[in-house]
Design a protein around this motif. Structure first.
Motif, PDB file in Angstrom:
ATOM      1  N   HIS A   1      -9.735-106.327 -35.736  1.00 45.88           N
ATOM      2  CA  HIS A   1      -8.674-105.305 -35.758  1.00 45.88           C
ATOM      3  C   HIS A   1      -8.276-104.852 -37.157  1.00 45.88           C
ATOM      4  O   HIS A   1      -7.391-104.005 -37.294  1.00 45.88           O
ATOM      5  N   GLY A   2      -8.875-105.427 -38.203  1.00 49.98           N
ATOM      6  CA  GLY A   2      -8.493-105.048 -39.559  1.00 49.98           C
ATOM      7  C   GLY A   2      -7.345-105.900 -40.080  1.00 49.98           C
ATOM      8  O   GLY A   2      -6.695-106.623 -39.320  1.00 49.98           O
ATOM      9  N   VAL A   3      -7.102-105.793 -41.387  1.00 52.78           N
ATOM     10  CA  VAL A   3      -6.108-106.654 -42.034  1.00 52.78           C
ATOM     11  C   VAL A   3      -4.674-106.274 -41.680  1.00 52.78           C
ATOM     12  O   VAL A   3      -3.746-107.006 -42.001  1.00 52.78           O
ATOM     13  N   ASN A   4      -4.496-105.141 -41.012  1.00 54.40           N
ATOM     14  CA  ASN A   4      -3.153-104.770 -40.568  1.00 54.40           C
ATOM     15  C   ASN A   4      -2.789-105.407 -39.228  1.00 54.40           C
ATOM     16  O   ASN A   4      -1.739-105.103 -38.681  1.00 54.40           O
ATOM     17  N   VAL A   5      -3.650-106.266 -38.711  1.00 53.24           N
ATOM     18  CA  VAL A   5      -3.354-106.936 -37.438  1.00 53.24           C
ATOM     19  C   VAL A   5      -1.980-107.619 -37.541  1.00 53.24           C
ATOM     20  O   VAL A   5      -1.606-108.131 -38.609  1.00 53.24           O
ATOM     21  N   GLY A   6      -1.229-107.597 -36.468  1.00 53.27           N
ATOM     22  CA  GLY A   6       0.142-108.121 -36.505  1.00 53.27           C
ATOM     23  C   GLY A   6       0.197-109.632 -36.654  1.00 53.27           C
ATOM     24  O   GLY A   6      -0.711-110.352 -36.214  1.00 53.27           O
ATOM     25  N   VAL A   7       1.261-110.080 -37.298  1.00 59.14           N
ATOM     26  CA  VAL A   7       1.486-111.518 -37.467  1.00 59.14           C
ATOM     27  C   VAL A   7       1.569-112.205 -36.105  1.00 59.14           C
ATOM     28  O   VAL A   7       1.014-113.291 -35.917  1.00 59.14           O
ATOM     29  N   ASP A   8       2.238-111.566 -35.154  1.00 55.53           N
ATOM     30  CA  ASP A   8       2.421-112.196 -33.842  1.00 55.53           C
ATOM     31  C   ASP A   8       1.073-112.474 -33.159  1.00 55.53           C
ATOM     32  O   ASP A   8       0.900-113.518 -32.533  1.00 55.53           O
ATOM     33  N   ALA A   9       0.138-111.529 -33.298  1.00 53.10           N
ATOM     34  CA  ALA A   9      -1.184-111.725 -32.696  1.00 53.10           C
ATOM     35  C   ALA A   9      -1.887-112.918 -33.341  1.00 53.10           C
ATOM     36  O   ALA A   9      -2.562-113.707 -32.661  1.00 53.10           O
ATOM     37  N   ILE A  10      -1.737-113.068 -34.648  1.00 54.23           N
ATOM     38  CA  ILE A  10      -2.368-114.202 -35.351  1.00 54.23           C
ATOM     39  C   ILE A  10      -1.740-115.514 -34.891  1.00 54.23           C
ATOM     40  O   ILE A  10      -2.439-116.479 -34.563  1.00 54.23           O
ATOM     41  N   LEU A  11      -0.398-115.540 -34.816  1.00 55.02           N
ATOM     42  CA  LEU A  11       0.298-116.764 -34.396  1.00 55.02           C
ATOM     43  C   LEU A  11      -0.095-117.139 -32.967  1.00 55.02           C
ATOM     44  O   LEU A  11      -0.311-118.310 -32.661  1.00 55.02           O
TER      45      LEU A  11
END
Lengths: 202, 202
Positions: free
Chosen positions: A39-49
Motif C-alpha cells: 500500500h505504500g509508505v502512507n499506509v495507516g498506523v492502525d493497519a500496521i498495528l
C-alpha cells in the motif's frame, strides 16, 4: 520460527511442532515491510498495528513512532536487497563483465514479473514529501551502497571511469524499476540489458 | 483570469481590473495538481476541498469522486508536459540528433534543480496500490505518448530500430527522474546525457 519440541499429550510423550511467535518489534517490522510494499509508505498506523497484532504503545516503545518504523523497515529490506545484488553478481562467476550482466539479467527478470510493483525505495522517496523524514536517509544510504558495489565491479573490469560508470548503471537500474512499473505491457528487460552492455563496453 | 472592464465608482465611469474566479471544476484541478505534487496522490480529500474552496458535493458532481479527479489532474499535466517535450526538442532546431540531445539537456537541468522532487507519473504508479485506479491508465497513456514522440525523432534520425531505441530513451528518462530524486547529491545529468548519446549513435 518453528521449534520442534517434545510435549506430553494424553499422558504420552509425543513430538510436537510449536510456533514461537516473534516479539512485537519483529512483528512491527514484518507488518511494516508487507504493508508498505502493498500500500505504500502512507499506509495507516492502525493497519500496521492490526497486522502486527501489537498495541500502539509498543510502536512508540520500539521505534518512537511510525516514521522511524518506516525508516527501519527500509534499512532492513536494504540489507536483504544488497545481499540479493551480491547473489545476482555471483551467478556470473569470477568474470567481471559476466557478473554485471548476470545482475542485469536478474533485474530484467524481476521487472518483468507480474507481481512486480516498482522499487520500494523510489516509492518512499516520491511518496514522502517531508524531506526531513528519516526514510530519505535510509534510501540514500541504500543507493550509495549499490553504487559502491557497482563501482567495485567496474574497477575489477578495468572500466576507465568507474564512479561515472556506476552512476550510469545505477540510473539504468532505477530506470528499469520505474519503467517496469509505469509500462507493465513493455517489460524493460531488453532495453536495460542493451544499455548496460554499452556501459561495460566503454 | 484577469478581465479589464469598465465600472462605475462614485458616479464616474472608471476602468477597473477585476479578477474572474475560475469555477469549481478548475479550482479542484488546480488544487489537485498542486497538492499531489507537494504531498503525493494520497493527499486527503479534505485538503483538496479546502485549497480549492469548494464543497464536497462539487467534487462528486464534477468528477464522481477523488479517484477520477486525480486521474484528470494527471491527464491535464500530461498534456502540458507533452507540449514541454515538444518545446525542448524544438530547441535543437531541425537536426534530429540535436533535437534529442536538446531534450536530454532539458531533462538534465530539470532533474538537477533543488525544487525537483521526482516524476509525478512514476509517483502515482508507485503510490496507488489499486491497479484498477484510473490514474494508472492516465500514466500509461502519457508514457506511450512520450514513447511515440521519441520513436518519431529516432525515425527522422535514421535509427536502425526506432521502437527499441524509444524504449531505451524512455527508460533513460524514467531513470534520470528517479535517480535525481533518490540521489539529490549526485545529479543524473552527465550520466543520462552520456547514455542518450550511446543510443543515438547506434
Amino acid at each position: 520460527m518453528i521449534d520442534r519440541t517434545i510435549g506430553i499429550r494424553q499422558g504420552k510423550i509425543v513430538s510436537m511442532t510449536t510456533t514461537t511467535r516473534p516479539g512485537p518489534r519483529e512483528r512491527l517490522l514484518s507488518a511494516g515491510r508487507e504493508l508498505t510494499y502493498e500500500h505504500g509508505v502512507n499506509v495507516g498506523v492502525d493497519a500496521i498495528l492490526k497486522r502486527a497484532d501489537v498495541a500502539r504503545r509498543s510502536l512508540y516503545q520500539h521505534f518512537g513512532g511510525k516514521d522511524e518504523l518506516i525508516a527501519e523497515v527500509l534499512r532492513t529490506t536494504a540489507q536483504a536487497d544488497e545481499r540479493r545484488y551480491e547473489e545476482a553478481l555471483a551467478k556470473g562467476g569470477d568474470d567481471p563483465r559476466k557478473r554485471l550482466l548476470a545482475l542485469f539479467d536478474t533485474i530484467a527478470t524481476l521487472t518483468s514479473a507480474p507481481t512486480f510493483h516498482g522499487c520500494r525505495y523510489t516509492a518512499a522517496t516520491l511518496t514522502l514529501a517531508d524531506q526531513g523524514h528519516p526514510a530519505h536517509a535510509a534510501v540514500r544510504t541504500h543507493k550509495e551502497h549499490v553504487h559502491e558495489l557497482l563501482q567495485a565491479e567496474l574497477e575489477a573490469l578495468g572500466h576507465p571511469r568507474p564512479p561515472q560508470g556506476a552512476d550510469q548503471l545505477l540510473l539504468l537500474i532505477d530506470g528499469a524499476l520505474a519503467a517496469g512499473a509505469n509500462r507493465p505491457d513493455a517489460p524493460p528487460g531488453p532495453a536495460v540489458r542493451a544499455l548496460a552492455e554499452r556501459v561495460l563496453d566503454t
